[in-house]
Design a protein around this motif. Structure first.
Motif, PDB file in Angstrom:
ATOM      1  N   ILE A  41     -21.577  21.770  11.809  1.00  0.00           N
ATOM      2  CA  ILE A  41     -22.483  21.155  12.764  1.00  0.00           C
ATOM      3  C   ILE A  41     -23.646  20.610  11.964  1.00  0.00           C
ATOM      4  O   ILE A  41     -24.365  21.373  11.324  1.00  0.00           O
ATOM      5  CB  ILE A  41     -23.004  22.201  13.763  1.00  0.00           C
ATOM      6  CG1 ILE A  41     -21.863  22.744  14.609  1.00  0.00           C
ATOM      7  CG2 ILE A  41     -24.118  21.633  14.600  1.00  0.00           C
ATOM      8  CD1 ILE A  41     -21.662  22.062  15.906  1.00  0.00           C
ATOM      9  N   PHE A  43     -27.082  19.323  11.926  1.00  0.00           N
ATOM     10  CA  PHE A  43     -28.276  19.219  12.726  1.00  0.00           C
ATOM     11  C   PHE A  43     -29.112  18.017  12.339  1.00  0.00           C
ATOM     12  O   PHE A  43     -29.899  17.491  13.106  1.00  0.00           O
ATOM     13  CB  PHE A  43     -29.115  20.461  12.488  1.00  0.00           C
ATOM     14  CG  PHE A  43     -29.498  21.112  13.736  1.00  0.00           C
ATOM     15  CD1 PHE A  43     -30.195  20.418  14.699  1.00  0.00           C
ATOM     16  CD2 PHE A  43     -29.139  22.414  13.975  1.00  0.00           C
ATOM     17  CE1 PHE A  43     -30.532  21.024  15.877  1.00  0.00           C
ATOM     18  CE2 PHE A  43     -29.475  23.021  15.146  1.00  0.00           C
ATOM     19  CZ  PHE A  43     -30.170  22.318  16.099  1.00  0.00           C
ATOM     20  N   LEU A 118     -25.280  25.692   9.529  1.00  0.00           N
ATOM     21  CA  LEU A 118     -26.061  25.186  10.648  1.00  0.00           C
ATOM     22  C   LEU A 118     -27.553  25.225  10.306  1.00  0.00           C
ATOM     23  O   LEU A 118     -28.295  24.268  10.532  1.00  0.00           O
ATOM     24  CB  LEU A 118     -25.763  26.063  11.854  1.00  0.00           C
ATOM     25  CG  LEU A 118     -26.220  25.629  13.223  1.00  0.00           C
ATOM     26  CD1 LEU A 118     -25.625  24.297  13.551  1.00  0.00           C
ATOM     27  CD2 LEU A 118     -25.772  26.656  14.257  1.00  0.00           C
ATOM     28  N   LEU A 122     -30.529  22.391   9.566  1.00  0.00           N
ATOM     29  CA  LEU A 122     -31.811  22.418  10.285  1.00  0.00           C
ATOM     30  C   LEU A 122     -32.964  22.214   9.303  1.00  0.00           C
ATOM     31  O   LEU A 122     -33.899  21.449   9.561  1.00  0.00           O
ATOM     32  CB  LEU A 122     -31.977  23.759  11.013  1.00  0.00           C
ATOM     33  CG  LEU A 122     -33.344  24.022  11.626  1.00  0.00           C
ATOM     34  CD1 LEU A 122     -33.545  23.190  12.872  1.00  0.00           C
ATOM     35  CD2 LEU A 122     -33.522  25.493  11.956  1.00  0.00           C
ATOM     36  N   LEU A 126     -35.739  19.190   9.146  1.00  0.00           N
ATOM     37  CA  LEU A 126     -37.203  19.340   9.104  1.00  0.00           C
ATOM     38  C   LEU A 126     -37.795  18.554   7.935  1.00  0.00           C
ATOM     39  O   LEU A 126     -38.833  17.909   8.077  1.00  0.00           O
ATOM     40  CB  LEU A 126     -37.575  20.819   8.964  1.00  0.00           C
ATOM     41  CG  LEU A 126     -37.403  21.686  10.205  1.00  0.00           C
ATOM     42  CD1 LEU A 126     -37.709  23.136   9.885  1.00  0.00           C
ATOM     43  CD2 LEU A 126     -38.322  21.196  11.318  1.00  0.00           C
ATOM     44  N   LEU A 248     -34.751  13.655  16.695  1.00  0.00           N
ATOM     45  CA  LEU A 248     -34.623  14.838  17.546  1.00  0.00           C
ATOM     46  C   LEU A 248     -34.058  14.496  18.924  1.00  0.00           C
ATOM     47  O   LEU A 248     -33.196  15.193  19.442  1.00  0.00           O
ATOM     48  CB  LEU A 248     -35.991  15.487  17.680  1.00  0.00           C
ATOM     49  CG  LEU A 248     -36.004  16.871  18.302  1.00  0.00           C
ATOM     50  CD1 LEU A 248     -35.143  17.813  17.488  1.00  0.00           C
ATOM     51  CD2 LEU A 248     -37.422  17.382  18.383  1.00  0.00           C
ATOM     52  N   GLU A 249     -34.573  13.372  19.491  1.00  0.00           N
ATOM     53  CA  GLU A 249     -34.074  12.975  20.806  1.00  0.00           C
ATOM     54  C   GLU A 249     -32.586  12.660  20.749  1.00  0.00           C
ATOM     55  O   GLU A 249     -31.840  12.996  21.652  1.00  0.00           O
ATOM     56  CB  GLU A 249     -34.790  11.710  21.288  1.00  0.00           C
ATOM     57  CG  GLU A 249     -36.183  11.950  21.807  1.00  0.00           C
ATOM     58  CD  GLU A 249     -36.884  10.631  22.059  1.00  0.00           C
ATOM     59  OE1 GLU A 249     -36.227   9.704  22.579  1.00  0.00           O
ATOM     60  OE2 GLU A 249     -38.076  10.530  21.710  1.00  0.00           O
ATOM     61  N   VAL A 251     -30.333  13.639  18.527  1.00  0.00           N
ATOM     62  CA  VAL A 251     -29.376  14.650  18.092  1.00  0.00           C
ATOM     63  C   VAL A 251     -28.730  15.291  19.320  1.00  0.00           C
ATOM     64  O   VAL A 251     -27.519  15.551  19.341  1.00  0.00           O
ATOM     65  CB  VAL A 251     -30.027  15.667  17.123  1.00  0.00           C
ATOM     66  CG1 VAL A 251     -30.760  16.767  17.834  1.00  0.00           C
ATOM     67  CG2 VAL A 251     -28.967  16.282  16.230  1.00  0.00           C
ATOM     68  N   ILE A 252     -29.502  15.460  20.384  1.00  0.00           N
ATOM     69  CA  ILE A 252     -28.909  16.015  21.609  1.00  0.00           C
ATOM     70  C   ILE A 252     -28.021  14.975  22.284  1.00  0.00           C
ATOM     71  O   ILE A 252     -26.934  15.281  22.764  1.00  0.00           O
ATOM     72  CB  ILE A 252     -30.011  16.495  22.578  1.00  0.00           C
ATOM     73  CG1 ILE A 252     -30.702  17.726  22.010  1.00  0.00           C
ATOM     74  CG2 ILE A 252     -29.430  16.809  23.938  1.00  0.00           C
ATOM     75  CD1 ILE A 252     -29.921  18.996  22.130  1.00  0.00           C
ATOM     76  N   TYR A 255     -24.817  15.087  20.356  1.00  0.00           N
ATOM     77  CA  TYR A 255     -24.006  16.276  20.579  1.00  0.00           C
ATOM     78  C   TYR A 255     -23.437  16.307  21.986  1.00  0.00           C
ATOM     79  O   TYR A 255     -22.301  16.732  22.185  1.00  0.00           O
ATOM     80  CB  TYR A 255     -24.783  17.559  20.256  1.00  0.00           C
ATOM     81  CG  TYR A 255     -24.665  17.877  18.802  1.00  0.00           C
ATOM     82  CD1 TYR A 255     -23.429  18.251  18.289  1.00  0.00           C
ATOM     83  CD2 TYR A 255     -25.724  17.720  17.939  1.00  0.00           C
ATOM     84  CE1 TYR A 255     -23.276  18.476  16.948  1.00  0.00           C
ATOM     85  CE2 TYR A 255     -25.583  17.955  16.590  1.00  0.00           C
ATOM     86  CZ  TYR A 255     -24.354  18.335  16.099  1.00  0.00           C
ATOM     87  OH  TYR A 255     -24.191  18.546  14.769  1.00  0.00           O
ATOM     88  N   VAL A 259     -19.511  16.628  22.292  1.00  0.00           N
ATOM     89  CA  VAL A 259     -18.955  17.779  23.006  1.00  0.00           C
ATOM     90  C   VAL A 259     -18.176  17.305  24.222  1.00  0.00           C
ATOM     91  O   VAL A 259     -17.098  17.802  24.520  1.00  0.00           O
ATOM     92  CB  VAL A 259     -20.072  18.763  23.408  1.00  0.00           C
ATOM     93  CG1 VAL A 259     -19.537  19.808  24.366  1.00  0.00           C
ATOM     94  CG2 VAL A 259     -20.645  19.432  22.175  1.00  0.00           C
ATOM     95  N   ASN A 293     -34.082  11.911  29.422  1.00  0.00           N
ATOM     96  CA  ASN A 293     -33.477  12.819  28.460  1.00  0.00           C
ATOM     97  C   ASN A 293     -33.174  14.171  29.075  1.00  0.00           C
ATOM     98  O   ASN A 293     -32.203  14.823  28.706  1.00  0.00           O
ATOM     99  CB  ASN A 293     -34.379  12.982  27.236  1.00  0.00           C
ATOM    100  CG  ASN A 293     -34.266  11.771  26.333  1.00  0.00           C
ATOM    101  OD1 ASN A 293     -33.215  11.142  26.282  1.00  0.00           O
ATOM    102  ND2 ASN A 293     -35.336  11.440  25.644  1.00  0.00           N
ATOM    103  N   PHE A 297     -29.736  16.362  28.951  1.00  0.00           N
ATOM    104  CA  PHE A 297     -29.627  17.772  28.588  1.00  0.00           C
ATOM    105  C   PHE A 297     -28.915  18.551  29.686  1.00  0.00           C
ATOM    106  O   PHE A 297     -28.118  19.445  29.411  1.00  0.00           O
ATOM    107  CB  PHE A 297     -30.999  18.389  28.339  1.00  0.00           C
ATOM    108  CG  PHE A 297     -31.725  17.759  27.192  1.00  0.00           C
ATOM    109  CD1 PHE A 297     -31.019  17.174  26.159  1.00  0.00           C
ATOM    110  CD2 PHE A 297     -33.110  17.735  27.151  1.00  0.00           C
ATOM    111  CE1 PHE A 297     -31.671  16.570  25.097  1.00  0.00           C
ATOM    112  CE2 PHE A 297     -33.768  17.140  26.095  1.00  0.00           C
ATOM    113  CZ  PHE A 297     -33.055  16.552  25.076  1.00  0.00           C
ATOM    114  N   PHE A 300     -25.352  17.774  29.452  1.00  0.00           N
ATOM    115  CA  PHE A 300     -24.838  18.467  28.273  1.00  0.00           C
ATOM    116  C   PHE A 300     -24.582  19.945  28.582  1.00  0.00           C
ATOM    117  O   PHE A 300     -23.506  20.484  28.298  1.00  0.00           O
ATOM    118  CB  PHE A 300     -25.844  18.324  27.132  1.00  0.00           C
ATOM    119  CG  PHE A 300     -25.549  19.175  25.936  1.00  0.00           C
ATOM    120  CD1 PHE A 300     -24.471  18.870  25.116  1.00  0.00           C
ATOM    121  CD2 PHE A 300     -26.341  20.263  25.623  1.00  0.00           C
ATOM    122  CE1 PHE A 300     -24.196  19.651  24.008  1.00  0.00           C
ATOM    123  CE2 PHE A 300     -26.074  21.044  24.517  1.00  0.00           C
ATOM    124  CZ  PHE A 300     -24.993  20.729  23.708  1.00  0.00           C
TER     125      PHE A 300
END
Lengths: 319, 589
Positions: A41, A43, A118, A122, A126, A248-249, A251-252, A255, A259, A293, A297, A300
């Motif tokens: 995964i 990140f 994972l 991360l 960062l 960051l926005e 990545v969800i 995923y 998924v 967003n 989520f 998701f």
């Protein structure tokens, strides 16, 4: 609001959803490639996308000094040029960091090896986000192109009542993204490289015995995966302003798409991403803009909760 | 044991005094603020550790609890004038409730999916709070009653309050760590299936852990709002909040009370000071510090600073407890088979009737029927892929049969959860031994003893009894990671015994043992059966099995080939063809 207005809003959101959805689909394909081949995964995928956006912005600045005017092709050349640049970044990050906890070496780690990967990504996320803040500054930038302020009008339809505007910049971006996805599928199915990648994904140990350099296959898959997402970012960059935290926005978003399509399935990832684009745009019909967003989520969470193993996953318990 | 416990308490007290003293001597108000923020992140780390460190489920979403706590305290003061002395504990309760709400659906997920789903909660909340119009919430100054609203002229007071919060969290973690709570979670982390087989209701414990963890994070968030006086969605729901909780813990060491504290004490001041000195030149340096710290830890010392230091110290010390196993006189490898008097008319304890299970097109088990009588040792043999382990999984509830039923003492147990079947008196071991390596032999067994134990002391006593029965008393204080294969097998036997089962399912307990070790383990199993325990054992090594079991059931391709006394079964031509092969026939003709 009358019926015609409602229909117009719906068609407009649908169009926007398909146009952004195709680009999300491309981004998801990149993420899915990495998971499919390496079972990792990543990140930091959103942050590599951010690198792609800035790479495209940088190339655009070279092509069009002054930041406006120039050829209508410049933003797209810039977006495609972001691919190789992000590829190099991805290969380096894999070689120096990721490869130490994945592949054959990852298997040798203790049971937490799984999470080590994972959490390592991360950390990379960062560093990229905040390093980006230092290198690129916190001011949002964008790639302005004459096309993105023009639209084709479809209609008027239904007796002059309904007409849909298709943004030219977004349409060209979406077409390029769709071609890129098709090209990728052909590459995976036809080329020797694609076969090696698929073999390494299927059974790394067996692939190793067949003389496939799995370490190299992983490196290429990682570089390729982030590069594909980077191109997707470059294509988005001509219609949305961005800053170093933009990853960051997404990545969800990515995923959620991956998924939805089933982790590891490339075509599933594309349609998953497309669906997420539609959900995001259609949600604006009945939700405030800021909750776009949140809608993603919620979708998701609903997907992973209703289908815990993903849409194509199998539920197997082993003792 | 007690001196060790005292040493830990003393260490915590000394640490508290030193921290308080440093806080009192700091004069610069920015440094005073850092002294107050370090414990907040330590508490966040402890909260994360309490859940993820012990249960092994990685949470990327602890910011959800932290942010709810922070916003609750800030809004309660702004709108209702509620004092933080009340609202911070309430923030804890709110965090705990959020833990329940989040945990209930999310525990259906495993591994990566769980981690990703947890990430979505705080980020969804972040946008909701922005939409609600709380982009920046400033706590009003309370000039009338500053102390009532935790507003102190002297910033050192915040440091001391934060320290008190942290010491409380540490004491709570310490208490839970060695209790039923901590041991059950550790067992789940190690192997959820094994834990359930040992009678642990994994879901319930995970939910309790997330509730407590959410409560700690909520209180930390509430206090954070009081210290900073400004709450923004990004600062309390942002990615960095969840990441920081995880990173201070991983840096310091997972699964210990000191890990998060070490991580916070090192990383928080480092990032804050760098931010203060270089923040203008290098924006985002805080995030870079945390990113570099976690990358370095994963690559260089994945177990964290605390464990790394402890391992270094222990490896330098001369081992004072040499294995004493060699001292025991080794029994002859080829022991005679003592006669066991069995009538074959004892009561049926376990019965399988027409049990079938398919995985996709593969029929792993096909209408298998057999019964187990009280006090007997039943051996299940069959070639690889004959469905032996699947059969065990059907018996102890890991897998639900497609058809047929399993009865324990005449009661149908098909469809019952594994931990409930364990509580009903069925213990089991696994093909692959999974000890808790950093725990002592006795603590490993205590985990298995909680099923029927009324208290921790009771569990400890039952565990000691089980360790004695398998003959591991001499090793009971050693770490499981130092045991030999034979000792690990015995440890697992003891762990299953500690739950005081009537019936024990042993999955290839003799695998990987040399003839002599195997003979010793066989002796132990026979002595257990001698005390009235019923044993069902799966095995490959035929010779040892012949000496051990009273009766055989032979499986082939998921179906029962034959069953009967060892002497009859080993002469059955069908068995010889399916399992023993021609060499056996040649050797025993």
């Amino acid at each position: 609001m009358n019926g015609a207005q409602l229909a117009e809003n719906f068609l407009q959101a649908l169009t926007a959803g398909i146009l952004t959805g195709v680009i999300y689909g491309l981004m998801c394909v990149g993420l899915s490639l990495i998971f499919g081949v390496m079972r990792v995964i990543n990140f930091a995928q959103g942050d590599f996308m951010m690198l792609g956006m800035y790479a495209a912005w940088f190339v655009f600045g070279l092509l069009v000094p002054g930041g406006s005017g120039g050829s209508v092709f410049a933003p797209y050349i810039a977006a495609l040029a972001a691919g190789p640049m992000v590829f190099v970044a991805g290969v380096l990050v894999h070689k120096l960091l990721v490869s130490r906890v994945t592949g054959m070496r990852g298997n040798a780690l203790e049971s937490e090896g799984h999470y080590a990967q994972l959490i390592l990504t991360l950390g990379i996320a960062l560093i990229l986000q905040n390093g980006g803040l230092f290198v690129f500054g916190s001011q949002p930038v964008s790639i302005s192109t004459p096309l993105s302020s023009n639209a084709w009008e479809v209609g008027p339809l239904y007796g002059e009542l309904v007409s849909v505007f298709v943004n030219q910049g977004q349409l060209v971006s979406a077409v390029i993204a769709a071609i890129a996805v098709l090209g990728f599928v052909v590459l995976m199915n036809r080329s020797r490289l694609g076969k090696a990648l698929r073999a390494a994904a299927d059974n790394p140990e067996a692939a190793l015995y067949m003389g496939i350099d799995v370490e190299r296959a992983h490196r290429i898959a990682f570089g390729f995966g982030v590069a594909i997402t980077g191109v997707g970012g470059g294509l988005l960059a001509s219609s949305y302003p961005f800053q170093p935290y933009v990853g960051l926005e997404y990545v969800i978003v990515m995923y959620a798409g991956v998924v939805l399509g089933g982790l590891g399935s490339v075509s599933g990832a594309f349609f998953g991403g497309l669906t997420i684009g539609l959900v995001q745009q259609l949600s604006t019909l009945f939700l405030p803009q800021q909750l776009q967003n949140t809608a993603i989520f919620v979708v998701f969470l609903a997907i992973v909760l209703v289908r815990p193993q993903g849409l194509f996953g199998r539920a197997v318990r082993r003792a | 044991m007690n001196t060790l416990r005292h040493r830990h308490t003393i260490a915590i007290v000394v640490f508290g005094i030193v921290y308080a003293a440093i806080t009192m001597f700091v004069e610069n108000s920015y440094y005073q603020l850092i002294m107050a923020v370090v414990p907040v992140w330590a508490v966040m780390g402890l909260a994360w550790n309490l859940f993820s460190g012990y249960s092994g489920l990685v949470s990327f979403g602890h910011a959800a609890f932290f942010g709810l706590g922070a916003y609750f305290v800030a809004l309660a003061q702004t709108h209702w004038g509620l004092s933080p002395w009340i609202s911070i504990p309430c923030a804890g309760v709110l965090g705990g409730l959020a833990g329940i709400v989040v945990g209930m659906p999310t525990f259906r997920l495993r591994g990566h999916y769980f981690a990703l789903a947890m990430l979505a909660y705080p980020l969804a909340l972040l946008y909701v709070f922005e939409w609600l119009g709380y982009q920046e919430l400033t706590l009003p100054m309370q000039r009338e009653a500053p102390i009532l609203y935790m507003q102190f002229e002297d910033h050192r007071v915040y440091g001391l309050l934060a320290l008190a919060l942290m010491l409380g969290a540490m004491a709570l973690t310490r208490r839970l760590e060695r209790s039923r709570f901590g041991l059950s979670l550790l067992a789940i982390k190690q192997d959820e299936a094994a834990a359930e087989a040992a009678g642990i209701d994994a879901r319930a414990w995970k939910l309790k852990a997330l509730t407590l963890s959410g409560a700690m994070a909520g209180a930390a968030g509430g206090f954070y709002a009081i210290v900073l006086l400004v709450v923004t969605p990004a600062a309390v729901f942002g990615m960095l909040v969840s990441a920081q909780a995880l990173i201070v813990t991983m840096f310091g060491g997972v699964g210990t009370v000191w890990g998060p504290v070490i991580g916070a004490v090192v990383l928080v001041p480092l990032s804050e000071l760098l931010h203060a000195k270089l923040g203008n030149l290098v924006p985002g340096i805080q995030g870079v510090v945390y990113g570099v710290a976690i990358v370095a830890v994963i690559l260089l010392a994945p177990e964290g600073v605390f464990w790394k230091l402890r391992d270094l110290r222990q490896s330098r010390r001369v081992p004072d407890d040499e294995p004493v196993a060699a001292a025991a006189a080794a029994p002859a490898a080829d022991i005679a088979r003592p006669e066991r008097h069995r009538t074959g008319q004892e009561a049926v304890i376990l019965e399988a009737r027409g049990v079938s299970k398919s995985f996709g097109g593969l029929k792993a088990v096909q209408s298998v029927s057999f019964e187990v009588r009280e006090g007997e040792i039943l051996g299940i043999i069959g070639p690889n892929g004959a469905g032996k382990t699947t059969l065990f999984n059907l018996l102890n509830g890991f897998v639900r049969p497609d058809e047929g039923e399993v009865r324990l003492d005449g009661r149908v147990i098909t469809g019952t959860r594994p931990d409930q079947i364990c509580a009903a008196g069925v213990g089991r071991t696994f093909q692959v031994v999974k000890p808790f390596r950093r725990m002592t032999v006795l603590d490993n067994v205590v985990v298995g003893a909680f099923v029927h134990a009324s208290s921790e002391a009771d569990a400890r006593q039952r565990a000691q009894e089980a360790v004695r029965r398998v003959g591991l008393e001499a090793e009971s204080g050693r770490l499981a990671g130092q045991l030999s294969t034979k000792q690990l097998r015995l440890l697992e036997l003891a762990r299953a015994l500690a739950g005081q089962p009537k019936l024990l399912l042993l999955d290839e307990t003799l695998a990987g043992l040399g003839p002599q070790d195997a003979a010793e383990v066989v002796d132990v199993i026979r002595s257990l059966a001698g005390t009235g325990l019923t044993v069902v054992i799966i095995e490959h090594t035929m010779p040892a099995m012949v000496k051990l079991v009273d009766r055989f059931v032979v499986l082939d391709h998921g179906a029962v080939l034959t069953s009967g006394l060892p002497a009859a079964v080993t002469r059955d031509p069908a068995v010889i063809d399916a399992y023993l092969g021609k060499r056996w026939r040649a050797a025993h003709a």
